[in-house]
Design a protein around this motif. Structure first.
Motif, PDB file in Angstrom:
ATOM      1  N   PHE A 191       0.836  -1.205   0.000  1.00 49.25           N
ATOM      2  CA  PHE A 191       0.000   0.000   0.000  1.00 49.25           C
ATOM      3  C   PHE A 191       0.870   1.254   0.000  1.00 49.25           C
ATOM      4  CE2 PHE A 191      -3.541  -2.284   2.627  1.00 49.25           C
ATOM      5  CZ  PHE A 191      -3.855  -3.058   1.525  1.00 49.25           C
ATOM      6  N   GLU A 192       1.918   1.225   0.809  1.00 46.79           N
ATOM      7  CA  GLU A 192       2.792   2.398   0.968  1.00 46.79           C
ATOM      8  C   GLU A 192       3.584   2.677  -0.307  1.00 46.79           C
ATOM      9  OE1 GLU A 192       4.692   5.641   2.650  1.00 46.79           O
ATOM     10  OE2 GLU A 192       2.995   4.494   3.456  1.00 46.79           O
ATOM     11  N   ILE A 193       4.085   1.627  -0.941  1.00 45.76           N
ATOM     12  CA  ILE A 193       4.944   1.801  -2.113  1.00 45.76           C
ATOM     13  C   ILE A 193       4.143   2.165  -3.354  1.00 45.76           C
ATOM     14  CG2 ILE A 193       6.506   0.583  -3.694  1.00 45.76           C
ATOM     15  CD1 ILE A 193       7.479  -1.011  -1.224  1.00 45.76           C
ATOM     16  N   PHE A 194       2.961   1.567  -3.507  1.00 50.31           N
ATOM     17  CA  PHE A 194       2.166   1.764  -4.722  1.00 50.31           C
ATOM     18  C   PHE A 194       0.917   2.593  -4.407  1.00 50.31           C
ATOM     19  CE2 PHE A 194       4.531  -2.227  -5.189  1.00 50.31           C
ATOM     20  CZ  PHE A 194       5.307  -1.898  -6.299  1.00 50.31           C
ATOM     21  N   LYS A 195       1.153   3.787  -3.902  1.00 47.73           N
ATOM     22  CA  LYS A 195       0.071   4.668  -3.452  1.00 47.73           C
ATOM     23  C   LYS A 195      -0.858   5.091  -4.580  1.00 47.73           C
ATOM     24  CE  LYS A 195       2.689   6.777   0.344  1.00 47.73           C
ATOM     25  NZ  LYS A 195       3.292   8.024   0.843  1.00 47.73           N
ATOM     26  N   ASN A 196      -0.348   5.150  -5.808  1.00 46.49           N
ATOM     27  CA  ASN A 196      -1.122   5.695  -6.915  1.00 46.49           C
ATOM     28  C   ASN A 196      -1.712   4.628  -7.833  1.00 46.49           C
ATOM     29  OD1 ASN A 196      -0.611   8.441  -6.204  1.00 46.49           O
ATOM     30  ND2 ASN A 196       1.465   8.199  -7.017  1.00 46.49           N
ATOM     31  N   HIS A 197      -1.607   3.368  -7.432  1.00 52.81           N
ATOM     32  CA  HIS A 197      -2.161   2.292  -8.241  1.00 52.81           C
ATOM     33  C   HIS A 197      -3.437   1.746  -7.611  1.00 52.81           C
ATOM     34  CE1 HIS A 197       1.791   2.323 -10.168  1.00 52.81           C
ATOM     35  NE2 HIS A 197       1.206   1.652 -11.151  1.00 52.81           N
ATOM     36  N   LYS A 198      -4.366   1.378  -8.477  1.00 55.27           N
ATOM     37  CA  LYS A 198      -5.569   0.725  -7.982  1.00 55.27           C
ATOM     38  C   LYS A 198      -5.185  -0.623  -7.388  1.00 55.27           C
ATOM     39  CE  LYS A 198     -10.344  -0.323  -9.051  1.00 55.27           C
ATOM     40  NZ  LYS A 198     -10.826   0.773  -8.191  1.00 55.27           N
ATOM     41  N   ILE A 199      -5.727  -0.921  -6.204  1.00 58.12           N
ATOM     42  CA  ILE A 199      -5.480  -2.200  -5.548  1.00 58.12           C
ATOM     43  C   ILE A 199      -6.819  -2.868  -5.253  1.00 58.12           C
ATOM     44  CG2 ILE A 199      -4.558  -3.353  -3.505  1.00 58.12           C
ATOM     45  CD1 ILE A 199      -2.408  -1.237  -3.320  1.00 58.12           C
ATOM     46  N   THR A 251     -14.095   3.849   5.835  1.00 59.97           N
ATOM     47  CA  THR A 251     -13.772   4.699   4.682  1.00 59.97           C
ATOM     48  C   THR A 251     -13.325   3.892   3.463  1.00 59.97           C
ATOM     49  OG1 THR A 251     -11.445   4.999   5.318  1.00 59.97           O
ATOM     50  CG2 THR A 251     -13.054   6.544   6.245  1.00 59.97           C
ATOM     51  N   ILE A 252     -13.153   2.584   3.628  1.00 62.11           N
ATOM     52  CA  ILE A 252     -12.659   1.734   2.538  1.00 62.11           C
ATOM     53  C   ILE A 252     -13.833   1.101   1.803  1.00 62.11           C
ATOM     54  CG2 ILE A 252     -11.168  -0.203   1.923  1.00 62.11           C
ATOM     55  CD1 ILE A 252      -9.740   2.230   3.178  1.00 62.11           C
ATOM     56  N   LYS A 253     -13.825   1.200   0.487  1.00 62.06           N
ATOM     57  CA  LYS A 253     -14.883   0.584  -0.313  1.00 62.06           C
ATOM     58  C   LYS A 253     -14.782  -0.936  -0.184  1.00 62.06           C
ATOM     59  CE  LYS A 253     -15.803   2.524  -4.222  1.00 62.06           C
ATOM     60  NZ  LYS A 253     -15.740   2.945  -5.647  1.00 62.06           N
ATOM     61  N   SER A 285      -6.393   2.987   5.131  1.00 62.24           N
ATOM     62  CA  SER A 285      -7.000   4.308   4.942  1.00 62.24           C
ATOM     63  C   SER A 285      -6.078   5.279   4.213  1.00 62.24           C
ATOM     64  CB  SER A 285      -7.398   4.898   6.297  1.00 62.24           C
ATOM     65  OG  SER A 285      -8.325   4.066   6.960  1.00 62.24           O
ATOM     66  N   LYS A 286      -4.788   5.051   4.269  1.00 61.96           N
ATOM     67  CA  LYS A 286      -3.839   5.944   3.608  1.00 61.96           C
ATOM     68  C   LYS A 286      -3.860   5.797   2.087  1.00 61.96           C
ATOM     69  CE  LYS A 286      -0.297   6.687   7.172  1.00 61.96           C
ATOM     70  NZ  LYS A 286       1.113   6.404   7.549  1.00 61.96           N
ATOM     71  N   HIS A 287      -4.321   4.638   1.607  1.00 60.44           N
ATOM     72  CA  HIS A 287      -4.294   4.413   0.158  1.00 60.44           C
ATOM     73  C   HIS A 287      -5.510   5.054  -0.500  1.00 60.44           C
ATOM     74  CE1 HIS A 287      -4.022   2.391  -3.736  1.00 60.44           C
ATOM     75  NE2 HIS A 287      -2.764   2.172  -3.419  1.00 60.44           N
ATOM     76  N   ARG A 288      -5.308   5.649  -1.657  1.00 56.07           N
ATOM     77  CA  ARG A 288      -6.368   6.450  -2.269  1.00 56.07           C
ATOM     78  C   ARG A 288      -7.338   5.638  -3.120  1.00 56.07           C
ATOM     79  NH1 ARG A 288      -6.248   7.858  -7.535  1.00 56.07           N
ATOM     80  NH2 ARG A 288      -4.487   7.203  -8.814  1.00 56.07           N
ATOM     81  N   ASP A 289      -6.961   4.425  -3.525  1.00 56.01           N
ATOM     82  CA  ASP A 289      -7.813   3.684  -4.472  1.00 56.01           C
ATOM     83  C   ASP A 289      -7.722   2.186  -4.191  1.00 56.01           C
ATOM     84  OD1 ASP A 289      -9.442   2.920  -6.514  1.00 56.01           O
ATOM     85  OD2 ASP A 289      -8.128   3.598  -8.141  1.00 56.01           O
TER      86      ASP A 289
END
Length: 361
Positions: A118-126, A175-177, A151-155
């Motif tokens: 999660f920390e390394i790939f913050k901008n990738h959909k997971i 807050t997580i889908k 919660s820190k991950h955006r997607d």
């Protein structure tokens, strides 16, 4: 746990050269593909439940998005892969994490690895495939750290495979889908319609036990129930969904699974306390008595998806002899039928397909 995290950091800084070489080969071979999944946490041991998760997931990927390429990251290779992936992953690659029962403290290694990804790939959909949660009663601190990491991950989208885990996740990770879908192995149901036709030879009289001996085993002797089953159904073959092999990958996974499925299908009754013992029994249309394990995943999976399946019976280890014999008598008379469980994966297919749309982020 601190020692584990230090070891993981060292593997990230000083990766295994063979792992890096294998990963770069996969990246090169898929370089011309417009749609790629980076599939994390593939089991490599002989747990056939875990291997079925991998097998069913890859089948599902290609059913939903036929032209997708899958870059596979084994659980033992995660940290040696991160540096290379960080430099070579593309913006529209989608990270998918294998399903299972490891959001929590029973198997914390996978949860810790997810936090780092999660920390390394913050901008990738997971996308996290259907999971169960299992936190011990004294794990408040670990749960808090987990919630923060997600919660820190955006997607990120998390799928839970039974109602209790879904309720737990929605309560603690609001807050997580998240979505409720069955264990991904149930998505093989349609494939097993044909499989059962091909392997529909007369079942041998007899009982197959698929009983565990690990940390999830209930501390109760089940031998008297096996003996009662033997009296009604004939001889007993003792087995498990764990096989003694050194390493499992795409080269031998299907063969090992097919062997186990045929073994199950050849018996009149399965007695099991394994989640995938129950699921394999359903897929092969083999009547089964299922005992609860020491967490909620079996009971909740049964109550969420299988309660109306008349050839799978969930029982408690304190069931009376008379009641158990009554259950066996019912199973003796049943003609097993599917209930269209693979029709419950539409939201997972939609999320996966949308994530793989060829759009630059």
């Amino acid at each position: 746990m601190i020692r584990t995290r230090i070891g993981n950091r060292l593997k990230t800084i000083f990766p295994d050269k063979n792992v890096v070489k294998k990963l770069k080969t996969q990246l090169d071979l898929t370089n011309n593909s417009e749609r790629r999944i980076v599939f994390f946490d593939l089991a490599t041991n002989g747990n056939l439940g875990d291997q079925a998760l991998v097998y069913a997931s890859k089948k599902f990927f290609h059913k939903v998005v036929p032209d997708v390429e899958v870059i596979s990251i084994a659980n033992v290779d995660i940290f040696s892969s991160l540096k290379t992936l960080k430099s070579e992953i593309r913006p529209n690659d989608v990270i998918v994490w294998s399903g299972g029962g490891n959001i929590g403290t029973i198997y914390p290694t996978a949860e810790l690895a997810r936090w780092d990804v999660f920390e390394i790939f913050k901008n990738h959909k997971i996308i996290i495939l259907p999971q169960s949660t299992a936190f011990s009663s004294n794990s408040t601190d670990f749960l808090e750290k987990s919630v923060i990491a997600y919660s820190k991950h955006r997607d990120i989208v998390v799928f839970l495979r039974e109602q209790k885990s879904f309720d737990f996740f929605q309560l603690h990770y609001p807050t997580i889908k998240s979505f409720l879908v069955p264990d991904i192995v149930f998505s093989l149901e349609h494939e097993f319609i044909r499989w059962n036709e091909i392997n529909s030879g007369a079942k041998e009289s007899g009982v197959l036990t698929l009983l565990r001996s690990d940390v999830e085993k209930v501390g109760v002797d089940l031998s008297k129930f096996v003996h009662l089953s033997e009296k009604m159904f004939g001889s007993v073959v003792e087995s498990d969904t764990f096989v003694d092999v050194n390493f499992v990958d795409d080269l031998n996974r299907k063969k090992l699974l097919e062997e186990k499925w045929r073994q199950i299908a050849s018996h009149e009754l399965v007695v099991t306390d394994r989640l995938h013992g129950m699921i394999f029994s359903y897929l092969t249309k083999t009547p089964a008595v299922v005992f609860r394990n020491n967490n909620w995943k079996i009971e909740s999976t049964y109550l969420t998806w299988l309660e109306n399946v008349d050839f799978i019976k969930l029982v408690d280890a304190n069931i009376s002899t008379d009641k158990f014999v009554e259950v066996l008598s019912q199973l003796k008379m049943i003609d097993p039928k599917f209930i269209n469980l693979d029709g419950n994966f539409s939201v997972l297919a939609q999320v996966l397909e949308q994530g793989l749309k060829n759009e630059q982020k």
